[in-house]
Design an enzyme around this catalytic site. Structure first.
Site, PDB file in Angstrom:
ATOM      1  CG  ASP A 171      -2.283   0.574   0.974  1.00 33.13           C
ATOM      2  OD1 ASP A 171      -2.342   1.797   0.806  1.00 33.13           O
ATOM      3  OD2 ASP A 171      -3.286  -0.171   0.941  1.00 33.13           O
ATOM      4  CG  HIS A 177      -5.254   3.718   1.331  1.00 34.59           C
ATOM      5  ND1 HIS A 177      -5.012   2.390   1.043  1.00 34.59           N
ATOM      6  CD2 HIS A 177      -6.519   3.961   0.924  1.00 34.59           C
ATOM      7  CE1 HIS A 177      -6.086   1.860   0.480  1.00 34.59           C
ATOM      8  NE2 HIS A 177      -7.021   2.792   0.402  1.00 34.59           N
ATOM      9  CB  SER A 185      -9.323   0.247   0.343  1.00 34.05           C
ATOM     10  OG  SER A 185      -8.737   0.513  -0.889  1.00 34.05           O
TER      11      SER A 185
END
Length: 768
Positions: free
Chosen positions: A236, A288, A473
């Protein structure tokens, strides 16, 4: 300056205020009765203030600007969602403070009585000494008799009406401490808290992680919380190594962002997968990977924050997404190879390969070389999980749609396919992805996925926060975490074993049409069933421990919803029988929609609003089984309108894909809680749409304290190819909420966050 809100409240509800600019402003929270009495207050100096409602009734919620000016967000939560360490639950010693003076003040004044604050505020030295904390007593008579510029009675420039003597003493003590903190001779000042022997509950944010009971994770934790030998590689944006809820949860990783301009860390690939964040705005793309990693394995038993779904397992952070949350298929491929222990461009492999790889990203088209890679990874014994995507489309998104990759779609708190979620033939399983546009569980916060995150403030300082995000996600790491639990009790499980168990329905609750379907795949992941299936596959015979569970502890109907669903299930082995299902009020009905002979399954919960007059209501659904009894709380408002619908002015921006400067801007105002917008004479091309408020008038939308939205999700805006007139482009705009500190002391830092999913996200955008 102060604001007042007249509201109907229920006993036990919590009113929470998140202060957007707490580092330059100080806002306090008061609750007043209809008789103009100050009922309860929260007057800390941090980013979060909250009060608990003592009884049903009509109140005035009062936000008071003690110093400076700031945006703030108010939330009203369901009853009994109190944090263990709220300011209201702490006992303090009245008229005492623990004070640390500056080194300069200590050096210039030998005697405690001569220290600047001691003279100004009439403090008496009780204990402590130079260079360390001092216990100081406040002389109330002196404080109240000081000149108006320093008098405690004028410290808040606010009249209060506290009739209870102990509460009045508490207010005066805390207000005095707030004033001491502004004194130039004081380095820090705190109350003298009383401490008691007690059992301390853990993970105070767990109550807001509604997504865990939805998949029976708490019941699975009775068997295993994960093993440190099980590794989940999160490929990520990198990781915030120093986030307090990730301490001890990480193993070494790597940074595979090859382009230094996109890496934002000054070089190309290197052994440090730290997420450097963004110097502009601080949208969710910066952290994220930290949010995804927290959903997998955020630390538990540390009396703060949240819990990961497999908090006993460990995360291998691998950075493959850089600036703007974007990356290349090549860099991602190298990270995948590293995670699986295969040769890669780093020239290194991990001490132990990952058991599971989580890919909360996507966007590249099909590539046979990538398919070959995932075939090779599976052959190496590594399970790959990927987000299905946020385009509300059946078009395949890769890598989720490759063979030998488990594709995860997203559901909301009602176990319905999320409005943004992709679907289609490639979907294998579904998991909670959230919907930040609603609060169906009534906790006062949006129904996003709560996990670890970070935020860069305007002064470029970094704050560790907990944010509510939504998207596929955040569905994917739920599945990765459950698989980590399975591998913890049965290390011999292979990717083929997982495929077979999934296809058999042993790991899921079947949603939609019977069997596999294109919305939910083989169904909603069920952590308890999955762990029991892993044990059975190892030859173990799990004990029969039936227990009745519900898909929600609270159902919030708000001001317009009349029907919601509730699922009753057996979260353990063995069998049980539902014996009674009752409601406490005549206006609330429960009826079976799809229940088996044991009474387990889906029920429709409906509110007959014709029986209600204007006001707020609560009721209970009581489900009694042959094993246990559970209660589900129901909240309803009638004739009061929907809260949160008036956002003021919303700025709608049309941006070319990949550009930060808007091509066009529309200023939208409310029409029946909707905000119509249009763009005219737009050149043909590829665009994204972003919208939000600018409540602090800094010509930026979507920053701390603002509402924000994008078509379809904030962190993965849909790319629109405009070559003809287009209509019906609807999407929600909601406030961005982060919880900076879940220790409940009101002194946390950080606020506001974006949303993320699918590997690409947006940043704060500047108005034209």
């Amino acid at each position: 300056m102060e604001d007042y809100f007249r509201v109907e409240l229920l006993e036990g509800q919590r009113i929470t205020m998140v202060v957007a600019d707490f580092n330059v402003a100080d806002a306090d929270l008061y609750l007043w009765s209809a008789e103009d009495e100050t009922v309860v207050f929260s007057i800390g100096t941090g980013e979060v203030e909250f009060v608990d409602v003592p009884a049903d009734g009509t109140y005035l919620v009062n936000v008071f600007a003690f110093g400076g000016a700031t945006n703030y967000t108010l939330a009203i939560g369901a009853p009994n969602t109190t944090l263990a360490y709220s300011d209201q639950n702490h006992e303090i010693v009245p008229w005492e403070a623990v004070v640390n003076y500056t080194a300069e003040a200590e050096a210039n004044n030998a005697a405690p009585a001569d220290l600047g604050a001691s003279r100004r505020w009439g403090l008496q030295h009780r204990a402590g000494g130079a260079g360390r904390s001092r216990l100081m007593a406040m002389r109330r008579s002196l404080l109240l008799g000081q000149p108006p510029s320093q008098s405690l009675a004028n410290a808040a420039t606010k009249g209060i009406n506290i009739t209870d003597a102990s509460q009045r003493a508490r207010w005066e003590t805390l207000m005095m401490i707030k004033s001491l903190r502004k004194d130039p001779s004081v380095r820090s000042a705190y109350p003298n808290y009383r401490v008691f022997t007690q059992a301390i509950p853990n993970d105070q944010g767990l109550q807001y992680q509604w997504h865990y009971p939805l998949i029976n994770l708490p019941e699975a934790w009775d068997t295993t919380v994960g093993s440190t030998d099980v590794l989940v590689a999160v490929i990520d944006t990198g990781i915030l190594f120093n986030h307090p809820d990730l301490a001890g949860q990480l193993v070494s990783g790597y940074d595979f962002v090859r382009n230094p301009d996109e890496a934002l860390d000054g070089d190309g690939i290197d052994p440090d997968p730290s997420d450097p964040g963004s110097s502009f705005g601080g949208g969710s793309e910066s952290f994220h990977g930290t949010h995804v990693s927290g959903t997998v394995a955020a630390r538990s038993d540390n009396i703060q924050g949240v819990a990961g779904s497999a908090f006993g397992a460990r995360v291998m952070p691998l950075r493959a997404l850089g600036a703007g949350g974007t990356g290349t298929s090549y860099d991602i491929g190298q990270a995948v190879r590293f995670a699986a222990g295969l040769p890669n461009d780093s020239g290194a492999v991990p001490d132990a390969p990952a058991d599971i790889i989580n890919l909360s990203l996507g966007g590249a088209p099909f590539d046979q070389s990538r398919q070959n890679l995932y075939n090779e990874v599976k052959a190496a014994g590594v399970i790959v999980v990927a987000a299905a995507g946020n385009n509300a489309s059946s078009m395949p998104l890769y890598p989720a749609s490759y063979n030998n990759v488990i594709s995860v779609s997203a559901v909301d708190a009602q176990r319905r396919l999320a409005v943004y979620s992709n679907y289609g033939a490639a979907v294998d399983v579904s998991a909670p992805g959230g919907d930040r546009g609603v609060d169906l569980n009534g906790d006062g916060f949006p129904d996003g996925i709560l996990s670890t995150s970070g935020e860069i403030r305007p002064d470029n300082s970094l704050n560790y926060v907990y944010s509510f995000l939504d998207g596929t996600s955040f569905a994917a790491p739920h599945v990765s975490g459950v698989l980590a639990l399975m591998k913890s009790v049965n290390p011999d499980l292979t990717p083929a074993d997982i495929d077979n168990l999934l296809a058999s329905g042993a790991l899921t609750d079947d949603l939609g049409p019977a069997g596999r379907d294109d919305d939910y795949g083989h169904g909603l992941i069920n952590a308890q069933r999955a762990v029991l299936a892993a044990l059975e596959a190892s030859g173990s015979s799990p004990a029969n421990n039936p227990i009745l569970v519900a898909s929600a502890t609270t159902l919030n109907f708000g001001g317009s919803t009349s029907s919601l669903t509730l699922n009753l299930d057996n979260a353990g082995g063995g069998s049980l029988q539902l014996q009674a299902l009752t409601t406490s009020e005549a206006w609330l009905q429960v009826s079976a929609v799809d229940a088996d002979t044991a009474g387990l399954g889906t029920y429709s919960v409906t509110v007959d609003r014709a029986l209600l007059t204007a006001g707020i209501y609560s009721a209970d659904i009581v489900a009694q089984s042959s094993v246990n009894t559970l209660t589900v709380r129901v909240l309803v408002s009638e004739g009061l309108g929907e809260s949160g619908t008036g956002l003021g002015v919303i700025y709608v921006l049309l941006l070319e894909v990949g550009e930060a400067t808007p091509v066009a801007q529309f200023v939208a105002t409310s029409s029946n809680s909707l905000y119509p917008f249009e763009f005219r004479d737009i050149p043909a091309g590829d665009y994204e749409i972003l919208a939000g408020t600018d409540t602090d008038n800094d010509f930026l939308i979507c920053d701390a304290g603002d509402a924000c939205g994008a078509l379809l999700t904030i962190d993965q805006p849909v790319q629109l190819t405009l070559d003809q007139n287009t209509s019906g482009l609807d999407f929600p705009v909601e406030y961005l909420v982060s919880l900076p500190s879940l220790s409940g002391n009101g002194n946390g830092s950080g606020s506001g966050s974006g949303s993320g999913s699918g590997g690409k996200s947006t940043e704060v955008r500047r108005l034209q």
